[in-house]
Motif scaffolding. Structure first.
Motif, PDB file in Angstrom:
ATOM      1  N   ASN A  86      23.341  43.674  35.887  1.00 43.35           N
ATOM      2  CA  ASN A  86      22.718  43.349  37.174  1.00 43.35           C
ATOM      3  C   ASN A  86      23.516  43.895  38.366  1.00 43.35           C
ATOM      4  N   LYS A  87      24.415  44.866  38.099  1.00 42.75           N
ATOM      5  CA  LYS A  87      25.205  45.558  39.124  1.00 42.75           C
ATOM      6  C   LYS A  87      26.174  44.630  39.849  1.00 42.75           C
ATOM      7  N   THR A  88      26.667  43.640  39.125  1.00 45.49           N
ATOM      8  CA  THR A  88      27.576  42.657  39.703  1.00 45.49           C
ATOM      9  C   THR A  88      28.895  42.662  38.943  1.00 45.49           C
ATOM     10  N   LEU A  89      29.984  42.509  39.686  1.00 43.89           N
ATOM     11  CA  LEU A  89      31.329  42.427  39.135  1.00 43.89           C
ATOM     12  C   LEU A  89      31.819  40.998  39.366  1.00 43.89           C
ATOM     13  N   TYR A  90      32.334  40.380  38.309  1.00 37.53           N
ATOM     14  CA  TYR A  90      32.795  38.992  38.374  1.00 37.53           C
ATOM     15  C   TYR A  90      34.263  38.913  37.968  1.00 37.53           C
ATOM     16  N   ALA A  91      34.959  37.928  38.512  1.00 42.53           N
ATOM     17  CA  ALA A  91      36.331  37.637  38.097  1.00 42.53           C
ATOM     18  C   ALA A  91      36.427  36.166  37.719  1.00 42.53           C
ATOM     19  N   SER A 108      25.090  50.548  42.265  1.00 43.64           N
ATOM     20  CA  SER A 108      25.058  51.277  41.008  1.00 43.64           C
ATOM     21  C   SER A 108      25.695  50.432  39.900  1.00 43.64           C
ATOM     22  N   ILE A 109      25.280  50.655  38.672  1.00 45.52           N
ATOM     23  CA  ILE A 109      25.821  49.929  37.531  1.00 45.52           C
ATOM     24  C   ILE A 109      27.275  50.355  37.282  1.00 45.52           C
ATOM     25  N   ILE A 110      28.121  49.396  37.002  1.00 44.34           N
ATOM     26  CA  ILE A 110      29.525  49.669  36.676  1.00 44.34           C
ATOM     27  C   ILE A 110      29.593  49.991  35.186  1.00 44.34           C
ATOM     28  N   THR A 111      30.164  51.150  34.867  1.00 47.27           N
ATOM     29  CA  THR A 111      30.214  51.591  33.474  1.00 47.27           C
ATOM     30  C   THR A 111      31.599  51.482  32.857  1.00 47.27           C
ATOM     31  N   CYS A 112      32.634  51.312  33.687  1.00 47.59           N
ATOM     32  CA  CYS A 112      33.996  51.268  33.156  1.00 47.59           C
ATOM     33  C   CYS A 112      34.902  50.518  34.124  1.00 47.59           C
ATOM     34  N   ILE A 113      35.781  49.694  33.564  1.00 49.00           N
ATOM     35  CA  ILE A 113      36.811  49.008  34.355  1.00 49.00           C
ATOM     36  C   ILE A 113      38.138  49.219  33.634  1.00 49.00           C
ATOM     37  N   GLU A 114      39.160  49.632  34.379  1.00 43.72           N
ATOM     38  CA  GLU A 114      40.492  49.824  33.802  1.00 43.72           C
ATOM     39  C   GLU A 114      41.540  49.217  34.724  1.00 43.72           C
ATOM     40  N   PRO A 115      42.430  48.380  34.184  1.00 43.62           N
ATOM     41  CA  PRO A 115      43.507  47.825  35.010  1.00 43.62           C
ATOM     42  C   PRO A 115      44.532  48.901  35.344  1.00 43.62           C
ATOM     43  N   MET A 116      45.166  48.753  36.478  1.00 47.36           N
ATOM     44  CA  MET A 116      46.257  49.641  36.879  1.00 47.36           C
ATOM     45  C   MET A 116      47.547  48.860  36.693  1.00 47.36           C
ATOM     46  N   THR A 117      48.404  49.365  35.813  1.00 49.13           N
ATOM     47  CA  THR A 117      49.639  48.663  35.504  1.00 49.13           C
ATOM     48  C   THR A 117      50.836  49.490  35.942  1.00 49.13           C
ATOM     49  N   GLY A 118      51.975  48.839  35.988  1.00 49.54           N
ATOM     50  CA  GLY A 118      53.200  49.511  36.395  1.00 49.54           C
ATOM     51  C   GLY A 118      53.878  48.739  37.505  1.00 49.54           C
ATOM     52  N   PRO A 119      55.139  49.054  37.790  1.00 52.22           N
ATOM     53  CA  PRO A 119      55.891  48.287  38.789  1.00 52.22           C
ATOM     54  C   PRO A 119      55.302  48.375  40.192  1.00 52.22           C
ATOM     55  N   GLN A 120      54.676  49.491  40.538  1.00 47.99           N
ATOM     56  CA  GLN A 120      54.111  49.629  41.881  1.00 47.99           C
ATOM     57  C   GLN A 120      52.866  48.760  42.077  1.00 47.99           C
ATOM     58  N   PHE A 121      52.300  48.221  40.980  1.00 46.64           N
ATOM     59  CA  PHE A 121      51.120  47.370  41.081  1.00 46.64           C
ATOM     60  C   PHE A 121      51.435  45.922  40.748  1.00 46.64           C
ATOM     61  N   ALA A 122      52.709  45.570  40.644  1.00 47.61           N
ATOM     62  CA  ALA A 122      53.127  44.232  40.228  1.00 47.61           C
ATOM     63  C   ALA A 122      53.029  43.247  41.390  1.00 47.61           C
ATOM     64  N   GLY A 123      53.054  41.977  41.052  1.00 44.37           N
ATOM     65  CA  GLY A 123      53.028  40.905  42.045  1.00 44.37           C
ATOM     66  C   GLY A 123      52.046  39.833  41.633  1.00 44.37           C
ATOM     67  N   ASN A 124      52.325  38.609  42.038  1.00 46.67           N
ATOM     68  CA  ASN A 124      51.493  37.477  41.636  1.00 46.67           C
ATOM     69  C   ASN A 124      50.065  37.567  42.154  1.00 46.67           C
TER      70      ASN A 124
END
Length: 148
Positions: A86-91, A108-124
């Protein structure tokens, strides 16, 4: 995951099954967090648009019922990010208490989700991830805020 609604845990050599866990529905996509020998969660999206969690070899009783079919999913830090047809992103929180943290609607429909990891993306408070869309666009988010 199998067509018989089972999740098989294989030995790291791939030679035999360590244990099997039965689900109420056919698994479609899985995301794993943690280490098998210490503490782990397997977040499982099913064809019936329900998300289940296996923690340390046990199927948890709580689950997340989505509004429509799931197109992709990822889990990282303490969040499960799910895109639906339904073109919706949920958390949702990783504990699967079925309480939405936020939702966003797209053209538009979301076809792929990928997390970005690494020290530059860290934090609570940081949960950086990329979304790929059916129309060819790619966008970067931190939680529900578009970054790029």
């Amino acid at each position: 995951g199998t067509e018989n609604n089972d999740v098989l845990f294989l030995h790291n050599s791939g030679t035999h099954v360590l244990h099997t866990i039965a689900l109420p529905s056919t698994p479609w996509q899985m995301s794993v967090i943690g280490a098998f020998n210490i503490d782990y969660r397997v977040i499982i999206a099913t064809r019936s648009a329900v998300i289940y969690t296996i923690r340390n070899g046990k199927l948890l009783g709580n689950h997340i019922q989505m509004e429509s079919a799931i197109t992709c999913m990822t889990a990282f830090h303490k969040n499960v990010i799910v895109a639906c047809i339904n073109k919706t992103l949920y958390a949702y929180h990783i504990k699967g208490n079925n309480v939405k943290l936020w939702s966003m609607y797209f053209k538009s429909i979301i076809t792929c989700i990928e997390p970005m990891t690494g020290p530059q993306f860290a934090g609570n408070e940081n949960n950086y991830f990329l979304c790929g869309f059916e129309n060819g666009d790619v966008a970067m988010y931190n939680n529900n805020q578009q970054i790029h």
